[in-house]
Enzyme design. Structure first.
Site, PDB file in Angstrom:
ATOM      1  N   THR B   1      92.168  71.075  74.987  1.00  0.00           N
ATOM      2  CA  THR B   1      93.117  72.100  75.758  1.00  0.00           C
ATOM      3  C   THR B   1      94.696  71.743  75.392  1.00  0.00           C
ATOM      4  O   THR B   1      94.871  70.559  74.982  1.00  0.00           O
ATOM      5  CB  THR B   1      92.883  71.631  77.336  1.00  0.00           C
ATOM      6  OG1 THR B   1      91.768  71.921  77.624  1.00  0.00           O
ATOM      7  CG2 THR B   1      93.750  72.588  78.086  1.00  0.00           C
ATOM      8  N   ARG B  29      80.651  80.500  80.923  1.00  0.00           N
ATOM      9  CA  ARG B  29      81.614  79.375  81.678  1.00  0.00           C
ATOM     10  C   ARG B  29      83.187  79.439  81.556  1.00  0.00           C
ATOM     11  O   ARG B  29      83.659  79.725  80.602  1.00  0.00           O
ATOM     12  CB  ARG B  29      81.107  77.832  81.200  1.00  0.00           C
ATOM     13  CG  ARG B  29      81.865  76.602  82.008  1.00  0.00           C
ATOM     14  CD  ARG B  29      83.133  76.052  81.574  1.00  0.00           C
ATOM     15  NE  ARG B  29      83.728  74.985  81.900  1.00  0.00           N
ATOM     16  CZ  ARG B  29      84.541  74.408  81.629  1.00  0.00           C
ATOM     17  NH1 ARG B  29      85.207  74.674  80.504  1.00  0.00           N
ATOM     18  NH2 ARG B  29      85.081  73.343  82.093  1.00  0.00           N
ATOM     19  N   ILE B  30      83.651  79.464  82.674  1.00  0.00           N
ATOM     20  CA  ILE B  30      85.210  79.406  82.756  1.00  0.00           C
ATOM     21  C   ILE B  30      85.716  78.292  83.346  1.00  0.00           C
ATOM     22  O   ILE B  30      85.032  77.636  84.267  1.00  0.00           O
ATOM     23  CB  ILE B  30      85.632  80.736  83.545  1.00  0.00           C
ATOM     24  CG1 ILE B  30      85.232  81.979  82.856  1.00  0.00           C
ATOM     25  CG2 ILE B  30      86.935  80.606  84.054  1.00  0.00           C
ATOM     26  CD1 ILE B  30      85.288  83.324  83.670  1.00  0.00           C
ATOM     27  N   GLY B  31      86.502  77.542  82.796  1.00  0.00           N
ATOM     28  CA  GLY B  31      87.076  76.514  83.265  1.00  0.00           C
ATOM     29  C   GLY B  31      88.590  76.570  84.153  1.00  0.00           C
ATOM     30  O   GLY B  31      88.705  77.604  84.451  1.00  0.00           O
ATOM     31  N   ASP B  32      89.237  75.410  84.161  1.00  0.00           N
ATOM     32  CA  ASP B  32      90.384  75.624  84.795  1.00  0.00           C
ATOM     33  C   ASP B  32      91.575  76.251  84.380  1.00  0.00           C
ATOM     34  O   ASP B  32      92.525  77.022  84.762  1.00  0.00           O
ATOM     35  CB  ASP B  32      90.877  74.176  85.543  1.00  0.00           C
ATOM     36  CG  ASP B  32      91.186  73.455  84.199  1.00  0.00           C
ATOM     37  OD1 ASP B  32      90.563  72.955  83.355  1.00  0.00           O
ATOM     38  OD2 ASP B  32      92.519  73.200  83.837  1.00  0.00           O
ATOM     39  N   THR B  51      95.060  69.254  81.892  1.00  0.00           N
ATOM     40  CA  THR B  51      93.957  69.143  81.027  1.00  0.00           C
ATOM     41  C   THR B  51      92.870  68.070  81.700  1.00  0.00           C
ATOM     42  O   THR B  51      93.279  67.075  82.363  1.00  0.00           O
ATOM     43  CB  THR B  51      94.597  68.550  79.659  1.00  0.00           C
ATOM     44  OG1 THR B  51      93.537  68.429  78.778  1.00  0.00           O
ATOM     45  CG2 THR B  51      95.339  67.489  79.706  1.00  0.00           C
ATOM     46  N   GLY B  52      91.621  68.235  81.107  1.00  0.00           N
ATOM     47  CA  GLY B  52      90.803  67.333  81.675  1.00  0.00           C
ATOM     48  C   GLY B  52      89.486  67.739  82.149  1.00  0.00           C
ATOM     49  O   GLY B  52      89.179  68.834  81.387  1.00  0.00           O
ATOM     50  N   LYS B  53      88.928  67.360  83.014  1.00  0.00           N
ATOM     51  CA  LYS B  53      87.544  67.803  83.337  1.00  0.00           C
ATOM     52  C   LYS B  53      87.854  68.869  84.417  1.00  0.00           C
ATOM     53  O   LYS B  53      88.250  68.974  85.539  1.00  0.00           O
ATOM     54  CB  LYS B  53      86.952  66.831  84.454  1.00  0.00           C
ATOM     55  CG  LYS B  53      85.478  67.111  84.848  1.00  0.00           C
ATOM     56  CD  LYS B  53      84.825  65.749  85.658  1.00  0.00           C
ATOM     57  CE  LYS B  53      83.378  66.322  85.853  1.00  0.00           C
ATOM     58  NZ  LYS B  53      82.924  65.105  86.492  1.00  0.00           N
ATOM     59  N   GLY B  54      87.551  69.782  83.742  1.00  0.00           N
ATOM     60  CA  GLY B  54      87.959  71.441  84.473  1.00  0.00           C
ATOM     61  C   GLY B  54      87.171  71.651  85.655  1.00  0.00           C
ATOM     62  O   GLY B  54      88.104  72.164  86.525  1.00  0.00           O
TER      63      GLY B  54
END
Lengths: 211, 131
Positions: B1, B29-32, B51-54
């Site tokens: 990211t 899949r959609i992240g943050d 950024t990180g674990k979505g």
């Protein structure tokens, strides 16, 4: 009070021993370069909105990071990129998901914000909008690096569903280990990913960690 | 990211974030990152990119949470980002960059490292990977 700028290229379990000197130097060099570009634009009086788009485009065009060129792969080996942008002065925002041909997803997100009544377009709709707007697109292969193909192959071989927990997708291509969720739902750790070289030719330190 | 936040000479803030997501993520899949308020947010107080674990960032609505702490609890930027990263987002789950409309900068993370850089008009510059 004055202008200010910050940028990132991902976070995770990045230990000092996990990055080779060459990879570290390459990362710091591009961070410096992109920071300079953003600072110059702000000094010239460009708007914050223009500057964040400019800097993220630079990051997307750099294969060291997980966005644009160098974006990681889905279970099926495809590319699904996503991006968003927000203007604090107006609270207008735009976002896209599931784009696989758009060279700079962040600019497509800005077009969603400025050219549509919507906030968020995804997958086929986002791709169709990109074509309508005439933004630069490339074949999906343009985004795929050898390093990311290798990582996906190893994950598939091991039958693991990866948790978004460590570094691999949120940092330059450093290789390494990660927390994983096994196919049976049990969690495990330290799946070895560190071997070979990153797509950009930087050596990957043995035992490095990445998401 | 990847992400960038900025405040310009008029005190206007903006944020942008872009990503390829996760290695071996499920198709669809959609992240943050594209979720306004989770991975990206900006208003008249600040701009934030995470950024990180979505999935965890989505659950915490991290970016908007920083802005809300500033807007409703009048916290300074650094205190707001520390609160979200260290008290809301679980340890090891990620980080964020943020600027305030008054030119403050915060780069806060609870992972081992975050690739980051910042600069301000008064000459402060910082580039780093680890704490």
């Amino acid at each position: 009070m004055g202008w200010a700028l910050a940028l990132h290229g991902g976070a995770g379990r990045i230990s000092k021993s996990s990055i080779s000197p060459a990879a570290r130097e390459a990362s710091e060099t591009v961070l410096q370069e992109f920071l300079d570009a953003g600072c110059a634009a702000l000094s010239e009086g460009k708007s914050a909105l223009d500057v964040v788009e400019l800097v993220v485009r630079l990051l997307e065009n750099c294969p060291l990071f997980n966005a644009g060129v160098g974006a990681v792969l889905t279970q099926r080996g495809t590319v699904e990129m996503e991006a968003s942008i927000m203007d604090g002065a107006t609270r207008k925002s735009g976002a896209v998901s599931g784009v696989s041909t758009v060279v700079n997803p962040i600019s497509l997100a800005r077009l969603v914000m400025e050219k549509t009544p919507h906030v968020y377009l995804a997958f086929e709709g986002a791709e169709a909008f990109a074509k309508d707007q005439g933004v630069e697109t490339r074949d999906e292969s343009y985004f795929i690096t050898p390093g990311n193909k290798e990582r996906l192959a190893k994950a598939l071989e091991a039958g693991l569903v990866l948790l978004d927990h460590s570094v691999s997708t949120d940092g330059p291509e450093h290789g390494g280990s990660r927390e994983v969720l096994q196919a049976d739902g049990h969690s495990g750790r330290d799946y070895p990913y560190a071997n070979g070289h990153a797509a950009n030719g930087h050596p990957i330190a043995a035992g490095a960690e990445f998401e | 990211t990847v992400g960038c936040v900025a405040v310009d000479i008029n005190g206007h803030c903006a944020a942008a974030t872009s990503t390829g997501g996760l290695v071996n993520k499920m198709v669809g899949r959609i992240g943050d990152t594209p979720l306004i308020g989770a991975g990206t947010y900006a208003n008249e107080f600040c701009a934030v990119s995470t950024t990180g674990k979505g999935e965890e960032i989505i659950r915490c609505l991290c970016a908007k949470e920083v802005a809300s702490l500033m807007e409703y609890k009048y916290l300074p930027l650094k205190e707001a980002t520390d609160t979200v990263i260290w008290k809301k987002l679980g340890e090891g789950n990620g980080g964020l960059i943020a600027v305030s409309s008054t030119g403050e900068v915060a780069m806060t993370f609870n992972t081992l490292g975050m690739f980051r850089a910042c600069a301000t008009e008064d000459g402060h510059r910082q580039i780093g990977i680890w704490k």
